[in-house]
Write an enzyme that holds these catalytic residues in place. Sequence first.
Site, PDB file in Angstrom:
ATOM      1  N   ASP A  94       0.545  -1.378   0.263  1.00 42.86           N
ATOM      2  CA  ASP A  94       0.281  -0.232   0.008  1.00 42.86           C
ATOM      3  C   ASP A  94       0.648   1.577   0.171  1.00 42.86           C
ATOM      4  OD1 ASP A  94      -1.873   1.710   0.153  1.00 42.86           O
ATOM      5  OD2 ASP A  94      -3.274   0.377   1.921  1.00 42.86           O
ATOM      6  N   THR A 131      -6.653   3.643  -1.461  1.00 45.88           N
ATOM      7  CA  THR A 131      -6.880   2.439  -1.285  1.00 45.88           C
ATOM      8  C   THR A 131      -7.445   1.495  -2.071  1.00 45.88           C
ATOM      9  OG1 THR A 131      -5.141   2.911   0.832  1.00 45.88           O
ATOM     10  CG2 THR A 131      -6.079   1.012   0.033  1.00 45.88           C
ATOM     11  N   TYR A 214      -9.689  -9.498   7.654  1.00 45.78           N
ATOM     12  CA  TYR A 214      -8.769  -8.399   7.976  1.00 45.78           C
ATOM     13  C   TYR A 214      -7.955  -8.188   9.375  1.00 45.78           C
ATOM     14  CZ  TYR A 214      -5.583  -4.027   7.314  1.00 45.78           C
ATOM     15  OH  TYR A 214      -5.368  -3.422   7.933  1.00 45.78           O
ATOM     16  N   ASP A 250       2.561   2.242   3.240  1.00 43.72           N
ATOM     17  CA  ASP A 250       1.304   3.243   3.391  1.00 43.72           C
ATOM     18  C   ASP A 250       1.400   4.417   4.773  1.00 43.72           C
ATOM     19  OD1 ASP A 250      -0.911   4.766   2.172  1.00 43.72           O
ATOM     20  OD2 ASP A 250      -2.015   3.903   3.559  1.00 43.72           O
ATOM     21  N   ASP A 297      -0.576   0.127  -5.031  1.00 40.84           N
ATOM     22  CA  ASP A 297      -2.363   1.124  -5.758  1.00 40.84           C
ATOM     23  C   ASP A 297      -2.405   2.529  -5.861  1.00 40.84           C
ATOM     24  OD1 ASP A 297      -1.667   1.675  -2.978  1.00 40.84           O
ATOM     25  OD2 ASP A 297      -4.246   1.827  -2.273  1.00 40.84           O
ATOM     26  N   HIS A 298      -0.792   3.470  -4.888  1.00 39.17           N
ATOM     27  CA  HIS A 298      -1.478   4.485  -5.616  1.00 39.17           C
ATOM     28  C   HIS A 298       0.255   4.652  -4.572  1.00 39.17           C
ATOM     29  CE1 HIS A 298      -1.555   5.209  -0.747  1.00 39.17           C
ATOM     30  NE2 HIS A 298      -2.746   4.237  -1.163  1.00 39.17           N
ATOM     31  N   HIS A 411      -2.317  11.285  -0.185  1.00 44.02           N
ATOM     32  CA  HIS A 411      -2.514  10.338  -1.107  1.00 44.02           C
ATOM     33  C   HIS A 411      -4.288  10.520  -1.984  1.00 44.02           C
ATOM     34  CE1 HIS A 411      -4.813   6.346   0.315  1.00 44.02           C
ATOM     35  NE2 HIS A 411      -3.543   6.526   0.861  1.00 44.02           N
TER      36      HIS A 411
HETATM   37 ZN    ZN Z   1      -3.508   2.581  -0.102  1.00 44.64          ZN
END
Ligand code: ZN
Length: 475
Positions: A94, A131, A214, A250, A297-298, A411
Amino acid sequence: MASPSPLLQPPPSSPDPSQHCTIKLPLSFPKKPQTPLFLFVLFLAISSAAAFVFLLSSSSSSASSISPEIHVGSPRARALAKLRRPVVLVVSCDGFRFGYQFKTPTPNIHRLVANGTEAETGLIPVFPSLTFPNHYAIATGLYPASHGIINNYFVDPVSGERFTPSNHDPKWWLGEPLWETVADHGLNAATYFWPGSEVVKGNWTCPPRFCPKYNASVPFEQRVDTVLSYFDLPQNEIPVFINLYFEDPDKQGHQVGPDDPKITKAVVRVDEMIGRLIQGLEERGIFEDVTFILLGDHGMVGTCDKKTIFLDDLAPWIRIPESWVTYYYPVLSILPPTSVSYSEMVAKMNAGLASGKVENGDYLRMYLKEDLPGRLHYSDSSRIPPIVGLVDEGFSVEQARTNNKECAGAHGYDNALFSMRTIFVAHGPQFQRGRKIPSFVNIEIYNLITSILKLKGAPNNGSASFPNSVLLPSA
Ligand SMILES: [Zn+2]
Ligand SMILES: *[C@@H]1O[C@H](CO)[C@@H](O)[C@H](O)[C@H]1NC(C)=O
Ligand SMILES: *[C@@H]1O[C@H](CO)[C@@H](O)[C@H](O)[C@H]1NC(C)=O
Ligand SMILES: *[C@@H]1O[C@H](CO)[C@@H](O)[C@H](O)[C@H]1NC(C)=O
Ligand SMILES: *[C@@H]1O[C@H](CO)[C@@H](O)[C@H](O)[C@H]1NC(C)=O
């Protein structure tokens, strides 16, 4: 809600920094060059590496496109040695901004790059570069407007219901994610914390042995070892599609922004996990058989308290009650009551922002969703709020002036920004060694994976020709 964590559960406390420095690095990178000699050596190393990359890519550029002129000796897909059918393992880090891999030696990522195919200037996220919209775009090949997860948090303007990342009701999650495609072909898939994976869809039931719920506290080592254990199953039970998610870097990027020693440490740690995976596959004699895709993802960009736009500053033009705002930044989302004229509201906000009297007003622009630039693909869904503000790189939006906060990272901005790009590296039988490909949007990945698995995929927004332009022709 200004800076939501990527998944709802609070992240585990920062890993012990002493864990990070155990790996033996092939090069030492002093923080500051000590002598001019160091600089010169570094220059030589960089220029020879660049020349090497150039040679590799120029010698390979024609071989991998499908054309009738492929000559004898062109690379072809390598045969499987041990596995009976192709297996694709996708690892997501991430917020791994493109370029993080150069902050410090990353020997394991480098192994994938050196013997695999890499998006030379990174993987482009979908808008908004958040995300959940992106992980689910990777899984479905769809833009958020089509896959339904248009933000990490949003309100459905029609029903008034709220979506949050922990909501697993299938009605929110549209499209057909890869794990469902695989299950619908009667094959096993396995997901380790991928956004959307706990949603029951089609033949995908999120089976407990292949789909843990999760829990951010599960150590990365445990995640890796569980994934490796799937390869010890009888051949016909090995999941043909496996994905694995890491919250780092992230988590650190939000705390301290992209340029901080904490990020470098997180990158080292993620690289160690890639190394653990590679080693486990090598021990089983299947590293060359498995298709290993490493992506994010970014990206991430630094934000600062001096770069904030306060909605209350627009009061002389228009009052914006907090209850109308469903998300502040980087994609300002406003859902006013239907009695309000949306176009009037956009006009008044833009007049205030352009007046020169609103602090940082030049860095936010409001749109009716149907007037957003078409390249964002962010209008064709009833879930997208009627009024959307695009916030410039590194800026944030808040309701009111409060005590200043520290500088950090964010982000979600325009996906055309280079800082929002992430990595893409693919290593495996159908990927040419040492090849560089141009950047592409992550919606192409669905077709790439169904092609490798030789499964018929669902309709999506990827182009049909992308897999052939990237994959080696069959042997
Ligand atoms: Zn993310
Ligand atoms: C790339 O693959 C070749 C052939 O398997 C191997 O000899 C070489 O060590 C690999 N390179 C890296 C950097 O892992
Ligand atoms: C579920 O899997 C079975 C067996 O592969 C298949 O016949 C059926 O069509 C699948 N269901 C869906 C919804 O795809
Ligand atoms: C989450 O994982 C941690 C570490 O493995 C474990 O101690 C904890 O019990 C788990 N929590 C839940 C709710 O399963
Ligand atoms: C994306 O794909 C879906 C499903 O095929 C389709 O309905 C939608 O129109 C596509 N969107 C774009 C922008 O092409």
